[in-house]
Motif scaffolding. Structure first.
Motif, PDB file in Angstrom:
ATOM      1  N   GLY A  65       0.783  -1.228   0.000  1.00  0.00           N
ATOM      2  CA  GLY A  65       0.000   0.000   0.000  1.00  0.00           C
ATOM      3  C   GLY A  65       0.813   1.277   0.000  1.00  0.00           C
ATOM      4  N   TYR A 142     -11.324   3.083  -1.933  1.00  0.00           N
ATOM      5  CA  TYR A 142     -10.634   3.238  -0.650  1.00  0.00           C
ATOM      6  C   TYR A 142     -10.571   1.908   0.115  1.00  0.00           C
ATOM      7  N   ASN A 143      -9.563   1.789   0.964  1.00  0.00           N
ATOM      8  CA  ASN A 143      -9.437   0.650   1.876  1.00  0.00           C
ATOM      9  C   ASN A 143      -9.394  -0.670   1.103  1.00  0.00           C
ATOM     10  N   SER A 173      -3.546   2.341  -2.083  1.00  0.00           N
ATOM     11  CA  SER A 173      -4.392   2.269  -0.893  1.00  0.00           C
ATOM     12  C   SER A 173      -3.726   1.324   0.105  1.00  0.00           C
ATOM     13  N   TYR A 180      -7.939   6.738   5.725  1.00  0.00           N
ATOM     14  CA  TYR A 180      -8.794   7.410   4.743  1.00  0.00           C
ATOM     15  C   TYR A 180      -8.065   8.590   4.104  1.00  0.00           C
ATOM     16  N   ASP A 183      -5.260   7.423   1.835  1.00  0.00           N
ATOM     17  CA  ASP A 183      -5.821   6.882   0.597  1.00  0.00           C
ATOM     18  C   ASP A 183      -6.305   7.994  -0.324  1.00  0.00           C
ATOM     19  N   ASN A 184      -6.959   8.984   0.248  1.00  0.00           N
ATOM     20  CA  ASN A 184      -7.464  10.092  -0.558  1.00  0.00           C
ATOM     21  C   ASN A 184      -6.323  10.823  -1.260  1.00  0.00           C
ATOM     22  N   SER A 186      -3.386   9.481  -1.935  1.00  0.00           N
ATOM     23  CA  SER A 186      -2.809   8.546  -2.909  1.00  0.00           C
ATOM     24  C   SER A 186      -3.612   8.552  -4.203  1.00  0.00           C
ATOM     25  N   ALA A 187      -4.937   8.596  -4.076  1.00  0.00           N
ATOM     26  CA  ALA A 187      -5.794   8.634  -5.262  1.00  0.00           C
ATOM     27  C   ALA A 187      -5.539   9.913  -6.052  1.00  0.00           C
TER      28      ALA A 187
END
Length: 373
Positions: A65, A142-143, A173, A180, A183-184, A186-187
């Motif tokens: 991740g 996410y996740n 992720s 959260y 991840d946000n 990373s996106a």
């Protein structure tokens, strides 16, 4: 003091989300350990991977991740067992898994360059007859661990009995509820890499490309498409199958502004919503009470912006207490949905109805090319 309370409240909401989703089992780290065993009736699938994740040297992991400094690639061949149930993922109980009862990886190879990725893609396309040399590109949410994204795409490709080459774009992720914000970010950081991946797919011999994104992956996908539209590098409409936004974790106002800048697409985006999506309810709270697109209830407004709305609110979600993964069930209904749309058009004297009822699913803003979903 107030700031501390906010942090504690957000932590409590994320913990609640973890407990809500706790009933769903998750795979072990080594679930991708390759197996040499074969099983009569097991169906092979080869998935091409483009990723911003870092490679992981541990056996059976492939990618973790953490973020990579560059776009990376892999080609993975796995099988779906003859006992497979639609919508389900049969996780190996222990590595490397039993291909008679489990989804099992048989070969996974890293690829180092753009050229190798395109070559592998063209090799897979060459196995398809003319008219079926298509790509189905999936962007997870996410996740989500790498193995979860990989197996979910294989499940959908299998259930849909699709001839398209499955391509997974997987961003970094960490696969943890509490990450959260990571991840946000990373996106968001993966937008250029997704744009580059779509450019590589466009350079291949693919006749059409369908894109499906889930949850937070929709933010990344719509942003990448918006960038390409502005830069004039967007794929021509004739080479786009559909753009499917499943349970999109996007602020409704942000989506409206994205589409206004993007312009009404020649082929409408297909937006899959469910008003009982608890995961998006948690996201609403974290975002300050702003409703997420995947739970929005004004279908007419979305249709006017250039969307076909697939409402799955009344669909029962087996084993998913968050009601966030209903979209995976649509793969097995692909043929029936297409037939239902065609029958409605025929019974309407060739006119396309505004809404189509298919069991517990309601589709608004139907267009003639929706039959290709």
């Amino acid at each position: 003091m107030i700031k501390g309370r906010v942090i504690l409240t957000v932590a409590a909401v994320l913990a609640a989300g973890a407990m809500l989703g706790g009933c769903a089992s998750r795979p072990g780290l080594d679930v991708l350990a390759p197996s040499l065993a074969e099983a009569p009736g097991a169906t092979p699938h080869t998935v091409l991977v483009a990723t911003t994740r870092a490679r992981d040297p541990r056996p059976g992991v492939l990618f973790n991740g953490e973020r990579s400094a560059k776009l990376d690639f892999a080609t993975v061949t796995l099988t779906v067992p003859p006992t497979h149930k639609q919508g389900a993922i049969e996780w190996p109980k222990q590595a490397p898994g039993n291909p008679n009862t489990d989804m099992v990886v048989h070969e996974a190879v890293y690829r180092d360059t753009d050229a190798q990725f395109v070559a592998d893609l063209n090799a897979q396309l060459a196995k398809r007859p003319r008219g079926e040399k298509n790509v189905f590109l999936f962007v997870h949410g996410y996740n989500t661990m790498f193995s979860e994204a990989l197996f979910r795409l294989a499940q959908m490709a299998h259930d849909a009995d699709a001839t398209a080459v499955p391509v997974l774009f997987t961003w970094a992720s960490r696969g943890k509820t509490e990450d959260y914000v990571y991840d946000n970010n990373s996106a968001t950081a993966a937008r250029d890499s997704l744009e580059h991946t779509l450019t590589l797919v466009a350079q291949s011999n693919a006749e059409k490309v369908t894109i499906m994104a889930h949850s937070m992956g929709n933010w990344l996908t719509v942003e990448a498409l918006r960038q390409m539209k502005i830069a004039g590098t967007i794929l021509p409409a004739k080479r786009v199958g559909n753009v499917i936004l499943a349970a999109p974790d996007i602020d409704v106002d942000v989506f409206k502004s994205q589409l206004k800048r993007f312009g009404k697409p020649e082929k409408p985006f297909i937006v899959i919503v469910s008003h009982d999506d608890k995961a998006l309810g948690i996201s609403d709270f974290i975002a300050g009470g702003k409703q997420r697109l995947g739970a929005y209830n004004n279908d007419k407004e979305l249709v006017a912006l250039g969307a076909v709305v697939v409402d799955m609110t009344d669909v029962k979600s087996d084993g998913d207490e968050l009601n966030h993964g209903k979209f995976a069930q649509l793969a097995g209904l692909r043929s029936q949905l297409r037939q239902s749309v065609e029958q409605n058009v025929t019974s309407s004297g060739g006119k396309v109805p505004e809404t189509v009822e298919f069991g517990q699913i309601q589709i608004s803003g139907v267009t003639p090319n929706f039959g290709g979903f």
